[in-house]
Design an enzyme around this catalytic site. Structure first.
Site, PDB file in Angstrom:
ATOM      1  N   ARG A 289     -17.611   8.776  43.478  1.00  0.00           N
ATOM      2  CA  ARG A 289     -17.881   7.454  43.481  1.00  0.00           C
ATOM      3  C   ARG A 289     -18.928   7.404  42.226  1.00  0.00           C
ATOM      4  O   ARG A 289     -18.868   6.381  41.434  1.00  0.00           O
ATOM      5  CB  ARG A 289     -18.720   6.806  44.533  1.00  0.00           C
ATOM      6  CG  ARG A 289     -19.434   5.608  44.346  1.00  0.00           C
ATOM      7  CD  ARG A 289     -19.608   4.784  45.888  1.00  0.00           C
ATOM      8  NE  ARG A 289     -20.028   5.860  47.054  1.00  0.00           N
ATOM      9  CZ  ARG A 289     -21.196   6.185  47.042  1.00  0.00           C
ATOM     10  NH1 ARG A 289     -22.007   6.311  46.002  1.00  0.00           N
ATOM     11  NH2 ARG A 289     -21.277   6.918  48.047  1.00  0.00           N
TER      12      ARG A 289
ATOM     13  N   TYR B  35     -12.730 -19.058  34.003  1.00  0.00           N
ATOM     14  CA  TYR B  35     -11.650 -18.563  34.732  1.00  0.00           C
ATOM     15  C   TYR B  35     -12.063 -18.761  36.396  1.00  0.00           C
ATOM     16  O   TYR B  35     -12.794 -18.512  36.667  1.00  0.00           O
ATOM     17  CB  TYR B  35     -11.561 -17.094  34.600  1.00  0.00           C
ATOM     18  CG  TYR B  35     -10.594 -16.300  35.593  1.00  0.00           C
ATOM     19  CD1 TYR B  35      -9.256 -16.486  35.156  1.00  0.00           C
ATOM     20  CD2 TYR B  35     -11.160 -15.412  36.427  1.00  0.00           C
ATOM     21  CE1 TYR B  35      -8.415 -15.685  36.366  1.00  0.00           C
ATOM     22  CE2 TYR B  35     -10.253 -14.731  37.374  1.00  0.00           C
ATOM     23  CZ  TYR B  35      -8.987 -14.848  37.339  1.00  0.00           C
ATOM     24  OH  TYR B  35      -8.108 -14.518  38.079  1.00  0.00           O
TER      25      TYR B  35
ATOM     26  N   ASP C  38     -16.630 -12.579  28.557  1.00  0.00           N
ATOM     27  CA  ASP C  38     -15.316 -12.175  29.154  1.00  0.00           C
ATOM     28  C   ASP C  38     -14.510 -12.357  27.954  1.00  0.00           C
ATOM     29  O   ASP C  38     -13.803 -13.192  27.440  1.00  0.00           O
ATOM     30  CB  ASP C  38     -14.677 -13.273  30.130  1.00  0.00           C
ATOM     31  CG  ASP C  38     -13.783 -12.929  30.866  1.00  0.00           C
ATOM     32  OD1 ASP C  38     -12.795 -11.964  30.217  1.00  0.00           O
ATOM     33  OD2 ASP C  38     -13.525 -13.119  32.012  1.00  0.00           O
TER      34      ASP C  38
ATOM     35  N   LYS D 109      -5.194  -7.051  32.309  1.00  0.00           N
ATOM     36  CA  LYS D 109      -4.519  -7.954  31.336  1.00  0.00           C
ATOM     37  C   LYS D 109      -4.102  -6.848  30.205  1.00  0.00           C
ATOM     38  O   LYS D 109      -3.305  -6.006  30.425  1.00  0.00           O
ATOM     39  CB  LYS D 109      -5.267  -9.143  31.135  1.00  0.00           C
ATOM     40  CG  LYS D 109      -6.043  -9.870  32.559  1.00  0.00           C
ATOM     41  CD  LYS D 109      -5.100 -10.424  33.482  1.00  0.00           C
ATOM     42  CE  LYS D 109      -5.494 -10.852  34.758  1.00  0.00           C
ATOM     43  NZ  LYS D 109      -6.620 -11.624  34.769  1.00  0.00           N
TER      44      LYS D 109
HETATM   45  C1  LIG Z   1      -7.829 -12.008  35.335  1.00  0.00           C
HETATM   46  C2  LIG Z   1      -9.023 -12.358  35.037  1.00  0.00           C
HETATM   47  C3  LIG Z   1     -10.342 -12.151  35.316  1.00  0.00           C
HETATM   48  C4  LIG Z   1     -10.294 -11.384  36.861  1.00  0.00           C
HETATM   49  O1  LIG Z   1      -9.821  -9.915  36.994  1.00  0.00           O
HETATM   50  P1  LIG Z   1      -9.290  -9.343  38.091  1.00  0.00           P
HETATM   51  O2  LIG Z   1      -8.679  -7.931  37.420  1.00  0.00           O
HETATM   52  O3  LIG Z   1      -8.094 -10.145  38.652  1.00  0.00           O
HETATM   53  O4  LIG Z   1     -10.274  -9.270  39.255  1.00  0.00           O
HETATM   54  C5  LIG Z   1     -11.433 -12.445  34.861  1.00  0.00           C
HETATM   55  N1  LIG Z   1     -11.582 -13.072  33.839  1.00  0.00           N
HETATM   56  C6  LIG Z   1     -10.256 -13.432  33.282  1.00  0.00           C
HETATM   57  C7  LIG Z   1     -10.228 -14.106  31.811  1.00  0.00           C
HETATM   58  C8  LIG Z   1      -9.186 -13.006  33.703  1.00  0.00           C
HETATM   59  O5  LIG Z   1      -7.992 -13.275  32.922  1.00  0.00           O
END
Ligand SMILES: *Cc1c(COP(=O)(O)O)cnc(C)c1O
Length: 394
Positions: free
Chosen positions: A64, A117, A189, A214
């Site tokens: 962890r 988001y 982000d 992503k």
């Molecule tokens: C998918 C996404 C998230 C969240 O991420 P997860 O891996 O699904 O928890 C946050 N910000 C953006 C812009 C996203 O596309």
């Protein structure tokens, strides 16, 4: 539709020893010193032998707190974002939650995008809200409005750029300057752009957040998240909370994300090139009303995007006049798979109003009912064009 600093993945980032594509393949990924394995192995292990009670250790004690496969991913991500340190998490939202509960306290206020988001907004409003954090939404395309929303108890400003699904652009440097003058942290982000297109820490941001699910992972086969920071003290504080809160990824997930990251530069170049072609098709199609893509000269954020991004990304959205038509288009494509998520090698299509953004319908975050969102993949673009054309023409 081209701009002077079109993506050159070999161009070294400021202050970095090697080009971006080289770092994606080598940073944190020295051949294994014991076996010579050229990629970091999956250390599927929970505990490590210690040299003595309370004595010197190998650097790892319990997985962890740290795992060599995770370290490889973290070192690579820090290098790609030009940060001091990166920390990997079990999901993008786990990364966000750890960051927020590290830097906020009950009574804190945050400024967030008016088109954040949906999952992030839900975390801010419904989880952190119960913990005593309040928020104000602001249009991120207007730096003065963002800075104007800062209050005495505001601790951070949260940006997404480009945004989802309208692909709006925030001027990271301008917002960072205004927010820092008011003693606020700036969080970006960077999921949509990825560090191949935009490195927010070099533009003044304090923290980069990723859903590595992503573009970084890039193959729609793993859920993960990351934080990257410039400041060593904040990095230590976040590392403490990463361990104390425990939302860490397993070694296989780290290995999969890192395998994706090695091809990030070439994938992003292809995502961008394919998106540019698709945008041309959409812009000239009689069924299509509006096309949202920051590479279009008429896009309101185009000038800022051209300044702060190397290219304009693989996400495109467009309207077709009414929801029944939009539904029909989404159901007629064959190569563009109907699905949520984004950033994988395969092309996806979706209707935000009824899918990814259904939870915000009727609110200030609602999106046009006839908006279609594409995550343009890296297939042969002629096939993608033919698929969209047959779906639109009928
Ligand atoms: C998918 C996404 C998230 C969240 O991420 P997860 O891996 O699904 O928890 C946050 N910000 C953006 C812009 C996203 O596309």
């Amino acid at each position: 539709m081209s701009h002077p600093s079109a993506m050159d993945p070999d161009a070294p980032a400021a202050g970095s020893p090697a080009g971006f594509a080289t770092r994606a393949i080598h940073a944190g990924q020295e051949p294994d010193p014991r076996t010579g394995a050229v990629v970091p192995p999956v250390y599927q292990v929970s505990t490590f032998k210690q040299d003595g009670v309370g004595g010197l250790r190998s650097g790892y004690e319990y997985a962890r707190s740290g795992n060599p496969t995770r370290t490889a991913l973290e070192e690579c991500l820090a290098s790609l974002e030009c940060g001091e340190r990166a920390l990997a998490f079990a999901s993008g939202l786990a990364a966000e939650d750890t960051l927020l509960r590290t830097v906020l306290a009950p009574g804190s206020h945050i400024v967030v995008p008016d088109d954040a988001y949906g999952g992030s907004y839900r975390l801010f409003a419904r989880v952190l809200g119960r913990w005593g954090v309040s928020l104000t939404t602001a249009p991120m395309g207007d730096p003065a409005a963002v800075v104007g929303a800062i209050q005495a108890n505001t601790r951070l400003v949260w940006l997404e750029t480009p945004t989802n699904p309208l692909l709006r652009i925030a001027d990271i440097a301008a917002i960072a300057e205004g927010a820092h003058a008011r003693d606020c942290l700036v969080v970006v982000d960077n999921t949509f752009a990825s560090p191949a297109l935009q490195q927010p820490l070099t533009l003044g941001a304090d923290v980069v957040v990723h859903s590595t699910t992503k573009y970084l992972g890039g193959h729609s086969d793993v859920i993960g998240g990351a934080l990257v920071v410039r400041d060593g003290r904040l990095a230590d504080d976040l590392a403490f909370h990463q361990n104390a809160m425990g939302a860490v990824p397993g070694p296989w997930d780290c290995w999969l994300v890192l395998r994706g990251v090695r091809t990030l530069a070439v994938r992003m170049a292809r995502h961008c090139a394919n998106a540019r072609q698709i945008v041309q098709l959409l812009a000239s199609h009689p069924r299509v009303r509006e096309v949202h893509w920051p590479g279009l000269p008429e896009h309101p954020g185009h000038a800022v995007a051209a300044r702060q991004m190397r290219d304009f990304g693989g996400m495109v959205s467009f309207t077709v006049g009414d929801q029944p038509t939009a539904l029909a288009v989404c159901e007629r494509t064959r190569l563009f798979t109907l699905g949520e998520s984004l950033g994988g090698v395969e092309s996806l299509i979706e209707l935000p109003a009824l899918m990814t953004h259904a939870s915000v319908s009727g609110s200030a975050l609602a999106v046009p009912p006839d908006l279609i969102r594409l995550s343009v993949g890296i297939e042969d673009v002629a096939d993608l064009e033919a698929d969209l054309r047959q779906a639109l023409d009928r």
